[in-house]
Write a protein that holds these residues in place. Structure first.
Motif: not given
Length: 1323
Positions: A684-687, A664-674, A609-617
């Motif tokens: 949608a948050a990733s894209f 951005a390339r890694i972020q798009a890959e994370v978005g496709e995973y979700h 459930s965690f997104c790339a934006a929460d990776a700083s935790i």
């Protein structure tokens, strides 16, 4: 480490023995308390580069080796041990080592503390002990074998402490009783007093200058200086420093010089007992405190010089030793090559002669000992260089040599573990300097522990780099270490079977992933200390660190993917994302249905459930080590969570490094995973985070792909307003060129349905990309009116007038695939002041802010492509306006396109007030002085609508008014009046009549010459101030447009001379002195037409008009106007009788009666100037004497002068009362008129040469002038003065003046004249 030695105290008398006992304790205590046992700003010369550098901070550790102490704590049996520099109580741990690998444990220098009472004491006790001390140092230094006590230093410092003359050092009191002196003289804490004293006595130091020693052979120096210590023992001197020897007596100075001469190879300094005293008695005087500071500065400076010299001596010995070892290594390598060649020929194994073998372990220990010495001297960069150089000696092992390494490991003693804490690998990873060196001393060849050696070198290098604070270099070394260790872990896998090979590769991948994760956790804490990295403008240093870290983490991500591909029980789902087309794009889109949020909606898969934006935790800086891969390969969900965690870290780090495309390339890959997991909100948050980046970088196809995917995720998870913005951004100008038509049609179908949703109208949409707006103005721009608004937007200014017809073309480009119908198209025009206020507040222009709203007839069908329309505007009021915002209404959507968001300049229109067409006029065109006249006022509206106005009538001096509508017969004449005007519509005329009375004015001309122009016009002024609208502007009481203001003026002047003036008066003799013709020429000065009804000429006796002649009948009733002339002729007769008195009261004048066009009659009296004619009559020769003679005196300031220089002259006239009394019976005099004349050309007269002097009570008048002599020599002629008496009737009486002049004036030539001579041409 500093090695100190104290002198033999047994030679000191019993009386001073207690004082000497405290020397070392006090010296070290003060050095630690006030200087922190640290030297600062120590200069040294780099042996490798030859550059002079400065060591900012150099910690010092003193060790005492006292012998023969009177306290009896240490005893030494043999005499030869007494004088050894390292004898006595020093422990064996710090003894100079004979092994070069242990030279770093020896002292850098020796300090001999010599407490001396007198010359005899020095000669008998101190000098023998010092000579033994120095000879021991120099004798051992001469041993160049390199193995016998090579770690000692021959550099020494002698601290001379004079103890004679009742000098004593008090024992330091306890802390509770420790006294000090503050500014009031009371006891206080003495901590840090030397720092305060240094600021007080050395704070205003002059610029540093290097001062060489007086004696090159002697290294001692008594010059005091600041804290900067150079490599030669020289220092920069403060201007107010006090010589440390100033406190010595004459015998002590001689003893100091004696010590310097006896021991020229060392350095000598002085510390008085006062400087070593810690009681409050040493602080009682300001001079004593200054001496202490001075002596301690000198001691620190010289001590730093001695330490640097000892360090350089040690480096030279290291260099020689390493050179010897390197030669031994070369010999061993040659011998090895020869033995190998012989073995190849004989096919028999050959053993290498141990004589030619090379102990690389010992070589490493020596190199590291040198590195340790550099580290002790606070030179980590030089220490790091030693490790780098040794790395070049380490061979790279191949797969074929793996078996050889395994055999060597079985025989290695260093790998034997007596206890777990002595594990060599753990010691290497910890960088344990002492433990690791102790273990590898048993090794001769490093083949068995070569891999561990690399780990140890890496740990030591990191330690030095952390001290150097070079995070980028740390990451570079980590990156290189990862490559080396990865190759080591995979070494020998070619000899393994497939299963073991895969296990080995998986183990290597795990190690890399864990190691990179450890690096991130360490560096993340460091990066978080500087919060600037999380801002939009990260610091350059942290950006480089994040860039390196991102590269390392990307390697870990790729290896993690390999682990997933090879070791998961099921196929790696993350790899299928790259290989398979998204399933949601393989089926048609269902019709759009508005999204309804569900309050009971919960996440079904918490592991992902965690997104790339929460990776700083992750990596939050906890002390406990975080294991990256711990049973993560057993479950796909855990593996995916670990992968997302790593991707989040890479995205965050890449953003810090400003690697936005990679992130951005890694972020798009994370978005496709979700998206594959069905978590569309997270997708949608990733894209949404990367769609702007692709648009800015002009990745048109990638941008459309990202925004198309985002639209798919939002169509089922977002509110209609949010989905509308994404849909509109799909139809950008660049997307329309490259996007597939099928995709555009699908998006347009959704757009048409979303725009009809009722909630769309609740929001304001600004500058969506599906439409582009371009405004222009038909009037050409004024090049001089380009500017900026709020300093960040260019403004193109135009100008026009009120009621001008303006055309504002608007171009609308539509990028949707089909036509749309607009409900409304408006343009908001805002005043510039209002626009600036809105912009400064950060708000948007609303419809209620507009001063004018322009619109186009609707409905408007907007076709794909460019559509052109035109707004029409006729400004109704003046001011500055801005074409601010275009409002487009399409179904339920309100779209606003602000000019501030456009790349084109902001259009501004300055509307100027139109020229008023209404006017005011006055009749008559001129006023005749001395009469009452009617003034007709006429106001014409023209094409203006005059809403209000005020008329102000005012006259100059001598003019009075009666306002319109009042009785002219009343006596209420006034200076000015104000009349309120009525509303006047276009074409209307308002008329009114006022009355004016004109009196004579001061400059009214009665003279017989032409009219005189005056700078100040006199007359009647009519000023009208109105507010008006242009005729084309509709006056609506509801809208109430602002009116323009106008100020109009009309002026009727007053004639400044008579309607008729005397142009000339001439006389023509018929019979000499009996009859003559008097000719009078009159000129008309008014534009009005008038006629002469009557005239009469009055002449003074003895002249009369002949009554029987009338030659002017034709001029009677003759109409004349401005510029016309009338010529009168009269025959006159002169009486023959003599007149003893002139009839001065009888004026010669001509009386006329005139009639104007209106029938009004007025009269004129014109004076005729016949004074000269009367003066030539023989009948009137005697009357002049009746006026008397006036005596005058001409006074000169100087009787001589130069040609061309001005000379002041003064005419003084006395006895005026006689003349005035003689003529009082005939007339009333009012003033004197004078004229200065010079009949000959000897003088150039200047100043006020004519004027009028009023008659006063004074009996004398004077007149000052300046005259310039024009000729050289004696000048006997001077200027004269002519006087006339002016009467109240306007006539003048000549006066006879007798002037008393100087005898002569001596005019001398100019001594020197600058000129140019040129030849004249001959004809």
């Amino acid at each position: 480490m500093l090695h100190r030695r104290e002198s033999d105290s047994s030679t000191v008398s019993n009386s001073s023995s207690p004082a000497i006992e405290n020397v070392y304790e006090n010296l070290t205590s003060i050095f630690e308390r006030d200087y922190g046992s640290t030297l600062r700003s120590v200069q040294y010369k780099n042996i490798r580069t030859g550059e002079t550098n400065t060591i900012s901070i150099l910690p010092v550790r003193p060790v005492i080796t006292r012998h023969g102490s009177s306290s009896g704590t240490v005893t030494v049996g043999e005499k030869n041990e007494v004088n050894t520099p390292w004898g006595g109580t020093v422990s064996t741990a710090i003894l100079p080592a004979s092994d070069p690998s242990e030279w770093h444990t020896g002292p850098f220098c020796h300090v001999y503390i010599a407490a001396c009472e007198s010359t005899d004491h020095y000669r008998t006790k101190i000098r023998p002990s010092l000579r033994a001390f120095v000879s021991q140092l120099e004798s051992t230094a001469s041993n160049t074998a390199g193995n016998s006590q090579g770690g000692h230093s021959q550099d020494y410092l002698i601290v001379y402490i004079p103890t004679g003359d009742d000098r004593a050092i008090a024992t330091k009191k306890s802390r509770k009783e420790s006294p000090s002196i503050n500014s009031t003289g009371k006891n206080s804490n003495t901590s840090g007093f030397f720092q305060k004293a240094r600021q007080r006595f050395g704070g205003n130091a002059s610029s540093q200058s290097q001062i060489d020693d007086d004696d090159i052979n002697s290294k001692d120096s008594m010059d005091s200086g600041d804290d900067v210590i150079d490599i030669n023992g020289n220092a920069s001197l403060d201007g107010d420093d006090i010589d440390s020897r100033s406190t010595l007596s004459r015998s002590e100075r001689a003893l100091y010089k004696k010590i310097s001469v006896d021991f020229p190879n060392g350095k000598v300094c002085v510390l008085s007992t006062t400087s070593l005293d810690q009681t409050d008695e040493s602080f009682n005087s300001e001079g004593g405190l200054a001496i202490k500071v001075q002596e301690w500065n000198a001691f620190n400076r010289i001590l730093g010089t001695v330490i640097v010299n000892g360090f350089q001596d040690r480096c030279r010995r290291y260099k020689d030793e390493l050179k010897r070892l390197d030669a031994q290594r070369a010999t061993a390598a040659t011998a090895t090559k020869n033995y190998e060649s012989v073995g190849d020929i004989s096919n028999a194994p050959q053993k290498i002669n141990p004589k030619y073998s090379f102990n690389i372990s010992h070589f490493f220990l020596v190199k590291e000992s040198l590195a340790s010495s550099y580290e002790q001297m606070q030179l980590p960069a030089e220490a790091l260089l030693q490790y780098d150089e040794f790395r070049l000696y380490m061979p790279d092992l191949s797969d074929k040599e793996e078996s050889k390494v395994r055999r060597a490991r079985r025989k290695s003693k260093a790998l034997v573990e007596e206890n777990p804490s002595q594990n060599l690998a753990k010691l290497a990873d910890a960088g344990d300097f002492l433990g690791f060196r102790k273990k590898i001393r048993t090794e001769y060849d490093l083949t068995a522990i070569l891999d561990i050696m690399r780990r140890y070198l890496f740990a030591r290098e990191l330690s030095l780099l952390f001290r150097m604070e070079q995070p980028v270099e740390i990451l570079s070394r980590c990156q290189a270490f990862i490559k080396v260790m990865y190759s080591i872990l995979l070494r020998g896998t070619t000899e393994l079977d497939e299963k073991n090979r895969e296990e080995r590769r998986a183990s290597a991948n795990r190690w890399v992933c864990q190691f990179t994760w450890d690096i991130y956790n360490c560096l993340d804490d460091m990066l978080k200390t500087d919060r600037s990295i999380f801002k939009s403008e990260p610091s350059r240093g942290n950006e480089t660190v994040a860039s390196k870290l991102s590269e390392i983490l990307e390697v870990s991500r790729l290896l993690l993917m390999q682990l997933g591909d090879n070791h998961l029980e099921h196929p790696n789902p993350l790899s299928t994302l790259r290989e398979r087309y998204p399933e949601d794009l393989q089926i048609p889109w269902p019709p759009w249905v508005p999204y309804k949020s569900k309050t009971d909606e919960k996440e079904t898969n918490k592991d992902v459930s965690f997104c790339a934006a929460d990776a700083s935790i992750f990596g939050n800086g906890t002390v406990k080590r975080q294991f990256f891969l711990e049973d993560d390969m057993a479950c796909i969900d855990k593996f995916e969570a670990t992968y997302l965690k790593l991707c989040g870290v890479i995205i965050d780090t890449s953003h810090r490094a400003n690697h936005l495309r990679f992130a951005a390339r890694i972020q798009a890959e994370v978005g496709e995973y979700h998206a594959r997991k069905g978590n569309f909100p997270s997708a949608a948050a990733s894209f949404q985070k990367i769609v702007k980046l692709y648009r800015i970088d002009h990745w048109d196809r990638c941008h459309f792909w990202i925004v198309f995917r985002l639209a798919f995720f939002l169509r089922t998870t977002a509110e209609p307003a949010a989905y509308l913005k994404t849909l509109c951004s799909c139809f950008s100008p660049r997307s329309a060129l490259i996007a597939p038509k099928k995709a555009l049609n699908a998006l347009f179908d959704d757009l048409q349905k979303v725009i009809e949703h009722p909630t769309i109208g609740n929001a304001r949409y600004s500058r969506l990309l599906f439409i582009e707006i371009s405004l222009s103005i038909s009037t050409p721009p004024d090049e001089s009116h380009f500017g900026r608004i709020l300093d960040h937007k260019q403004v193109e200014n135009r100008s026009c007038f009120v009621a001008d017809n303006l055309f504002i073309p608007i171009s609308i480009k539509s990028f949707v695939p089909k036509s749309i119908e607009l409900i409304s198209l408006k343009l908001f025009i805002v005043t510039r002041e209002e626009f600036t206020t809105i912009l400064a507040n950060g708000d948007s222009v609303q419809e209620e802010d507009a001063a004018k709203i322009l619109s186009i007839n609707v409905p408007i069908k907007l076709q794909p492509g460019e559509n052109n329309y035109t707004f029409e505007w006729s400004p109704s009021s003046a001011g500055q306006y801005v074409l601010s915002t275009v409002e487009i209404v399409w179904k339920k959507g309100y779209f606003y396109y602000d000019s501030m968001d456009s790349q084109e300049p902001l259009l501004s229109m300055e509307v100027l007030p139109s020229k008023p067409t209404h006017s005011i006029s006055l009749e008559p065109a001129a006023l005749v002085p001395g009469y009452d006249q009617e003034i007709h006022i006429k106001i014409e509206a023209g094409s203006d609508f005059v809403t209000s106005g005020t008329l102000i009538l005012s006259g100059t001096d001598g003019i009075s008014l009666i306002p319109p509508g009042e009785d002219p017969g009343s006596s209420e004449w006034r200076k000015d009046c104000e009349i309120k005007l009525k509303t006047c519509k276009p074409g209307e005329i308002q008329q009114m009549t006022a009355h004016a009375r004109c009196g004579l004015i001061e400059n009214f001309s009665n003279e017989s010459f032409s009219q005189i122009d005056s700078m100040n016009s006199h007359g009647l002024v009519a000023k009208m101030q109105t507010t008006y609208l242009h005729a084309h502007t509709e006056y609506d009481s509801v809208s109430n447009p602002p009116c323009m203001k106008a100020s109009l003026e009309s002026f009727t002047p007053v004639l400044e001379k008579m309607a008729l003036s005397v142009e000339s008066v001439e006389t023509y003799w018929l019979d000499p002195y009996e009859r003559f013709v008097l000719s009078v020429l009159l000129t008309s000065n008014t534009s009005y037409h008038f006629s002469v009804d009557e005239w009469k000429v009055n002449l003074a006796s003895p002249i009369t008009i002949a009554t029987d002649s009338n030659m002017n009948e034709s001029l009677l009733k003759r109409t004349v106007s401005d510029g016309d002339q009338l010529s009168f002729a009269f025959e006159c007769v002169i009486g023959k009788e003599d007149h003893s008195e002139l009839d001065l009261l009888q004026e010669t004048k001509m009386h006329l009666k005139l009639c104007d066009d209106t029938g009004k009659v007025f009269s004129l009296d014109l004076l005729l100037d016949l004074d000269k004619f009367y003066s030539r009559l023989p009948q009137l020769e005697s009357p002049r004497a009746t006026t008397g003679t006036l005596p005058a005196t001409l006074k000169l300031d100087y009787r001589q002068g130069l040609v061309g220089e001005p000379v002041a002259m003064t005419f003084a006239i006395d006895n005026l009362n006689n003349v005035i009394s003689n003529t009082a019976n005939e007339f009333q005099g009012i003033s004197f008129a004078y004229t200065i004349v010079c009949e000959e050309s000897n003088w150039l007269v200047g100043g006020k040469v004519n004027g009028i002097i009023e008659i006063s009570e004074s009996n004398a008048i004077s007149c000052e002038i300046f005259c310039i002599p024009l000729l050289t020599g004696v000048l006997s002629t001077f200027p004269t003065i002519v006087l006339k008496l002016l009467t109240s009737s306007g006539s003048s009486i000549p006066l006879n003046v007798e002037c008393q002049k100087p005898e002569a004036f001596q005019s001398m030539p100019i001594p020197r004249v600058i000129g140019i001579a040129s030849p004249s041409s001959k004809n």
